[in-house]
Write a protein that holds these residues in place. Structure first.
Motif, PDB file in Angstrom:
ATOM      1  N   ALA A  37       0.844  -1.200   0.000  1.00 22.22           N
ATOM      2  CA  ALA A  37       0.000   0.000   0.000  1.00 22.22           C
ATOM      3  C   ALA A  37       0.879   1.251   0.000  1.00 22.22           C
ATOM      4  CB  ALA A  37      -0.898  -0.006   1.231  1.00 22.22           C
ATOM      5  N   ASP A  38       0.392   2.283  -0.626  1.00 22.16           N
ATOM      6  CA  ASP A  38       1.073   3.587  -0.681  1.00 22.16           C
ATOM      7  C   ASP A  38       2.345   3.579  -1.534  1.00 22.16           C
ATOM      8  OD1 ASP A  38      -0.853   4.610   1.089  1.00 22.16           O
ATOM      9  OD2 ASP A  38       0.317   3.923   2.820  1.00 22.16           O
ATOM     10  N   TYR A  39       2.571   2.515  -2.303  1.00 23.28           N
ATOM     11  CA  TYR A  39       3.729   2.501  -3.207  1.00 23.28           C
ATOM     12  C   TYR A  39       3.338   3.141  -4.535  1.00 23.28           C
ATOM     13  CZ  TYR A  39       7.092  -0.065  -0.388  1.00 23.28           C
ATOM     14  OH  TYR A  39       8.004  -0.423   0.569  1.00 23.28           O
ATOM     15  N   LYS A  40       4.280   3.839  -5.121  1.00 25.42           N
ATOM     16  CA  LYS A  40       4.064   4.502  -6.412  1.00 25.42           C
ATOM     17  C   LYS A  40       5.174   4.102  -7.377  1.00 25.42           C
ATOM     18  CE  LYS A  40       0.531   7.266  -5.294  1.00 25.42           C
ATOM     19  NZ  LYS A  40       0.044   6.427  -4.186  1.00 25.42           N
ATOM     20  N   LYS A  48       7.706   3.720  -1.733  1.00 23.57           N
ATOM     21  CA  LYS A  48       6.602   4.157  -0.877  1.00 23.57           C
ATOM     22  C   LYS A  48       6.490   5.670  -0.915  1.00 23.57           C
ATOM     23  CE  LYS A  48       4.523   3.172   3.595  1.00 23.57           C
ATOM     24  NZ  LYS A  48       4.691   2.439   4.873  1.00 23.57           N
ATOM     25  N   SER A  49       5.292   6.152  -1.099  1.00 17.73           N
ATOM     26  CA  SER A  49       5.118   7.606  -1.238  1.00 17.73           C
ATOM     27  C   SER A  49       4.911   8.273   0.111  1.00 17.73           C
ATOM     28  CB  SER A  49       3.905   7.893  -2.129  1.00 17.73           C
ATOM     29  OG  SER A  49       2.756   7.270  -1.617  1.00 17.73           O
TER      30      SER A  49
END
Length: 502
Positions: free
Chosen positions: A444-447, A501-502
């Motif tokens: 989750a939250d990876y870009k 991760k953003s």
């Protein structure tokens, strides 16, 4: 023609192993122009005060090579290490029998250690168990690793090196089963000398790790029996068993050539099985890991090497000029090594400069990147962390020597500390792009940071000193939505999809 589709699932908890950085090692042998004209050329415009080419140093640093095997190779089986230390004016010129050249000994142990520091690499030192044995091996360990107060440690200090080199990884000879090797041995002969040399080397420095020679290749008639016998005789002393493998597209069959890594995978699994059989036989708690300390493509220069004038100094030898399809296979070979990171802890692309190498030079002229430079660099830079075991569904094909070859060759590396995820992928399809759907909902939250692609319409395209025709671009179209990566992998391409991760 409909687009082929592949799927993969990447989960944080599906771990293979943490990557030992030594898996991105390389190899510099006193062979051809690897040393003289490669890393060392005192008259070159970029040479430093020791004669090392700084343009080459910069390219090696770009690859971030953590470990370099030295000084051979076949060369080491006739090498007297004492020839390469002390004042250069006193060093002898020798007939170098492995490659039938003249060795000037301008570069030896201390100079190479200096060079390794300049490129931020450790050294994987090989000892001569061909024409020499346990005595010379233990003396070299004392020269390199003992602080002071003994004959060989004080000899090093008299040569201007007050502090020990502290070399931790050592090869017990090279390809000792090969009839081309000086001092070729049977498995029993080699297993005994590896055990006895290893014993005295570890008495000098108990912190070192030792690599025993496995078969020179999987095709050797003694393969498997050799590994089992050698490990049976030396198990308590050694820490790794070596593997060597080169490939070539001699029959110009691209589909079959790109499937060769299935053979490489089988080779790795076979050696693991043999090592674990001996572990069981000995009721040992120690696990022997693998050092794949020679691997690459090697076949382009075979014909030219038949015409070398004997007894010349640093002639061009084994100077394969790599094309685009070679870069694809090298990418797959790197993926194969990573897939087995639980047992393959050391690997050395053979070699580093000029000799079957990612870096080429002209004497007095430029240095440049061969096609294979790029996948090696990408894996070394972005393949640090923990290898994950993705669940992959891919279309398959059959070739001359292989069945059920996955069109998608892939793995993923998760760097928890840096909060990065990297997917390496080769599309082996000759006809069209491959549509990849990759589920990374666990991240989750990876870009997506970038999607690097190495592709070329001409499989035989090469890089030269004047033209870099095969270079990666960052125009890959990978996108991420609700935990699903979608990407179109161009036909016959090497891909690096990087996420953070953003």
């Amino acid at each position: 023609m409909s687009t082929k589709k592949a799927k993969m699932i990447v989960e944080k908890d599906f771990k293979v192993s943490e990557v030992d950085k030594r898996i991105y090692g390389s190899f510099v042998e006193h062979l051809g122009r690897a040393v003289y004209g490669g890393i060392y050329e005192p008259d070159h415009p970029t040479a430093n005060e020791q004669g090392f080419r700084q343009d080459v140093i910069e390219l090696v640093k770009e690859l971030d090579v953590p470990l370099v095997r030295y000084p051979g190779g076949n060369f080491v089986s006739g090498y007297n290490w004492e020839d390469g230390v002390g004042p250069k004016k006193d060093r002898p010129r020798r007939l170098e029998l492995a490659w039938r050249t003249i060795e000037t000994n301008e570069i030896g142990t201390n100079e190479f250690m200096d060079w390794a520091k300049l490129v931020n690499a450790d050294v994987n030192m090989a000892v001569n168990l061909g024409t020499r044995g346990a005595d010379a091996a233990r003396n070299l360990v004392e020269y390199c690793n003992h602080p002071s107060g003994t004959y060989y440690s004080d000899l090093r200090r008299s040569h201007g090196y007050q502090d020990p080199h502290n070399i931790k990884t050592w090869c017990l000879g090279n390809e000792m089963d090969g009839p081309w090797q000086m001092g070729q041995k049977t498995a029993v002969e080699y297993g005994r000398i590896a055990n006895e040399a290893g014993k005295v080397m570890k008495l000098v420095d108990p912190t070192i790790e030792l690599v025993a020679c496995g078969s020179s290749s999987r095709t050797m008639p003694t393969f498997a029996d050799w590994e089992a016998t050698v490990l049976d005789l030396s198990y308590d002393q050694v820490d790794f068993i070596s593997l060597h493998q080169y490939y070539g597209n001699r029959d110009n069959d691209v589909a079959n050539y790109l499937a060769r890594t299935l053979e490489m995978e089988d080779f790795i699994q076979s050696v693991i099985s043999i090592a674990d059989y001996i572990k069981a036989k000995k009721r040992s708690k120690k696990t022997i890991n693998l050092s794949f300390d020679e691997w690459n493509v090697w076949y382009h220069s075979n014909e030219a090497d038949q015409k070398i004038e004997p007894w010349s100094i640093a002639p061009p030898q084994l100077e394969d000029i790599y094309n685009f399809e070679d870069a694809l296979l090298v990418g797959s070979m790197l993926i194969t090594l990573l897939k087995h990171a639980d047992r393959v802890k050391i690997a050395c692309m053979a070699q580093l400069v000029n000799v079957i190498a990612p870096i080429m030079t002209e004497n007095g002229g430029p240095a440049w990147k061969q096609t294979i430079f790029y996948p090696y660099m990408h894996a070394s830079k972005y393949g640090r962390g923990t290898v994950l075991n993705p669940i992959v569904s891919s279309p398959k094909y059959d070739s001359k020597d292989f069945t059920d070859v996955p069109v998608l060759d892939t793995t993923a590396v998760y760097n928890e500390e840096q909060e990065e995820l990297t997917i390496f992928a080769v599309n082996r399809d000759l006809e069209g792009c491959l549509q990849l759907d990759c589920d990374i909902r666990n991240f989750a939250d990876y870009k997506i940071v970038e999607h690097i692609v190495l592709e070329n319409d001409d499989l035989k395209q090469v890089n030269t000193a004047t033209k870099q025709a095969v270079v990666p671009h960052t125009n890959g179209n990978a996108s991420l939505d609700s935990g699903l990566i979608t990407a179109s992998l161009p036909k016959l391409s090497w891909n690096v999809i990087r996420l953070k991760k953003s």
